[in-house]
Structure formats: C-alpha cells, structure tokens
Write a protein that holds these residues in place. Structure first.
Motif, PDB file in Angstrom:
ATOM      1  N   LEU A  87       0.796  -1.222   0.000  1.00  0.00           N
ATOM      2  CA  LEU A  87       0.000   0.000   0.000  1.00  0.00           C
ATOM      3  C   LEU A  87       0.830   1.275   0.000  1.00  0.00           C
ATOM      4  O   LEU A  87       0.282   2.367   0.121  1.00  0.00           O
ATOM      5  N   GLY A  88       2.138   1.136  -0.123  1.00  0.00           N
ATOM      6  CA  GLY A  88       2.997   2.317  -0.110  1.00  0.00           C
ATOM      7  C   GLY A  88       3.959   2.277   1.053  1.00  0.00           C
ATOM      8  O   GLY A  88       4.302   1.206   1.556  1.00  0.00           O
ATOM      9  N   GLU A  89       4.400   3.464   1.468  1.00  0.00           N
ATOM     10  CA  GLU A  89       5.333   3.570   2.585  1.00  0.00           C
ATOM     11  C   GLU A  89       4.876   4.651   3.552  1.00  0.00           C
ATOM     12  O   GLU A  89       4.236   5.622   3.154  1.00  0.00           O
ATOM     13  N   VAL A  90       5.236   4.467   4.813  1.00  0.00           N
ATOM     14  CA  VAL A  90       5.024   5.457   5.850  1.00  0.00           C
ATOM     15  C   VAL A  90       6.311   5.544   6.645  1.00  0.00           C
ATOM     16  O   VAL A  90       6.820   4.519   7.116  1.00  0.00           O
ATOM     17  N   ASP A  91       6.850   6.734   6.752  1.00  0.00           N
ATOM     18  CA  ASP A  91       8.116   6.952   7.465  1.00  0.00           C
ATOM     19  C   ASP A  91       9.224   6.045   6.943  1.00  0.00           C
ATOM     20  O   ASP A  91      10.031   5.518   7.713  1.00  0.00           O
ATOM     21  N   GLY A  92       9.236   5.805   5.632  1.00  0.00           N
ATOM     22  CA  GLY A  92      10.275   4.988   5.017  1.00  0.00           C
ATOM     23  C   GLY A  92      10.087   3.490   5.175  1.00  0.00           C
ATOM     24  O   GLY A  92      10.941   2.718   4.755  1.00  0.00           O
ATOM     25  N   LEU A  93       8.988   3.062   5.775  1.00  0.00           N
ATOM     26  CA  LEU A  93       8.713   1.636   5.964  1.00  0.00           C
ATOM     27  C   LEU A  93       7.571   1.207   5.048  1.00  0.00           C
ATOM     28  O   LEU A  93       6.593   1.940   4.890  1.00  0.00           O
ATOM     29  N   PRO A  94       7.667   0.004   4.465  1.00  0.00           N
ATOM     30  CA  PRO A  94       6.587  -0.454   3.588  1.00  0.00           C
ATOM     31  C   PRO A  94       5.328  -0.782   4.386  1.00  0.00           C
ATOM     32  O   PRO A  94       5.396  -1.223   5.527  1.00  0.00           O
ATOM     33  N   VAL A  95       4.185  -0.535   3.762  1.00  0.00           N
ATOM     34  CA  VAL A  95       2.896  -0.850   4.367  1.00  0.00           C
ATOM     35  C   VAL A  95       2.260  -1.958   3.535  1.00  0.00           C
ATOM     36  O   VAL A  95       2.078  -1.813   2.329  1.00  0.00           O
ATOM     37  N   TYR A  96       1.953  -3.079   4.206  1.00  0.00           N
ATOM     38  CA  TYR A  96       1.320  -4.223   3.552  1.00  0.00           C
ATOM     39  C   TYR A  96       0.028  -4.572   4.275  1.00  0.00           C
ATOM     40  O   TYR A  96      -0.103  -4.370   5.478  1.00  0.00           O
ATOM     41  N   THR A  97      -0.892  -5.143   3.522  1.00  0.00           N
ATOM     42  CA  THR A  97      -2.078  -5.751   4.095  1.00  0.00           C
ATOM     43  C   THR A  97      -2.381  -6.991   3.277  1.00  0.00           C
ATOM     44  O   THR A  97      -1.625  -7.325   2.350  1.00  0.00           O
TER      45      THR A  97
END
Length: 191
Positions: A87-97
């Motif tokens: 789903l993208g990145e937040v604070d340089g970390l990948p976001v998965y679901t």
C-alpha cells in the motif's frame, strides 16, 4: 482496526511483542463484506477489493510489527486472506495488508462482527464521529460489484497466483508469487 482484537492475533504468535505504534491509514481499496465465517455467526466478513480504487478508499489502521508477526497474523486469518497488497510507505517503511484475491458475493455481517468493526473505526478514527462512521459502513454493506461465490482453498490460491502473473509487466518469478501470497519457500514446499 480494533487494537484489543489485533492483540489476540499477536498473543498467539511466538513473538508477542506489542506493535511499536499504530495509526489511522487511508487504504486506496474499497472495503466490502462478503463470504461467511463460522467464527462470526456465519455472517459476512470484511475484505478489501483487490483492485485499487482511490475513488472509494477505506478507513484502516496500520501497526508497526515485524515481518514474522505480519506473516503469522496472515496465516492465522486463514486461506481466504492470501493476497498480499503493498500500500505504499510510511516513514520509510513499507505498508502491507492482505485480502482475498477473489471477490466474494457481498453479504451482511453478524451484529457482533459489525460492532467489532464499528468499535475499531471509532477507536482509530475519532474525528469522524458516529454519524460518519455509520454512513461509511452502511455504504459498504450490500453495495459494489462483488459478485463471486465461495471458493475452496485451492481456487483461492490459484486466483492469487493468476493475479500476480497478470499484474507483472513482463515475466514473474516464483519468488514473486510466493511473496505476493505471503509464503516462504519452506512453507510452499510443505504445502
């Protein structure tokens, strides 16, 4: 969405460390309720439509957990939830679901399940208020283009593989399929 409910998954893992943080997150996929679950009084359960649709985003919550915890939660959710989405990145970390690679026929969740989702939304998205949350959920129950029926585990895995292959620009490696399905090579060999 509901922190206490999420922690039930974490407590069943070998690493029971609570998430380092959680926060609201807008997911560019439509939420719908479909299929059935015996755990939830045979009512429909929540899925994200696997096709990106920024016109009807969903209110979600992200948790900062380890990769191993993520895989454990995904496995605990069972065979309907095998399609991993970046789903993208937040604070340089990948976001998965994860969700189902198939779109189930839409249905009505049980009261218990509905209130668990609603309570999680109220907890995570405090600025929305009861009226907006109720309107959001009412719009997601029984609407949309979810038309497929129940499928067995092999059909769901096959659909996940096909979705990965179709989304690849040229060719796809077996490792990419495993990654999209959230499986390691050892888990795949065991299956």
């Amino acid at each position: 969405l509901n922190y206490d409910r999420f922690m039930k998954y974490i407590r069943r893992l070998s690493d029971t460390t609570p998430p380092r943080e959680s926060r609201p997150f807008v997911i560019p996929h439509r939420l719908y309720f479909g299929g059935t679950s015996g755990l939830w009084q045979n009512g429909a359960v929540a899925f994200l439509h696997p096709d990106r649709d920024e016109a009807v985003p969903s209110y979600g919550r992200i948790y900062r957990i380890t990769k191993e915890q993520y895989q454990g939660v995904m496995q605990d959710e069972g065979p309907k939830y095998v399609y991993r989405m970046h789903l993208g990145e937040v604070d340089g970390l990948p976001v998965y679901t994860f969700t189902s690679p198939l779109v189930y026929r839409q249905g009505i969740p049980s009261d218990l399940y509905f209130h668990t989702i609603r309570d999680g939304l109220k907890e995570t998205w405090t600025e929305l208020g009861d009226g907006m949350i109720d309107a959001y959920l009412a719009d997601r129950i029984g609407n949309g283009d979810a038309t497929m029926e129940r499928f067995d585990d092999d059909q769901i895995l096959s659909a996940g593989v096909l979705r990965v292959i179709r989304s690849a620009p040229h060719a796809v490696a077996v490792a990419e399929i495993r990654q999209a399905l959230g499986r390691t090579e050892a888990e795949q060999n065991a299956a």
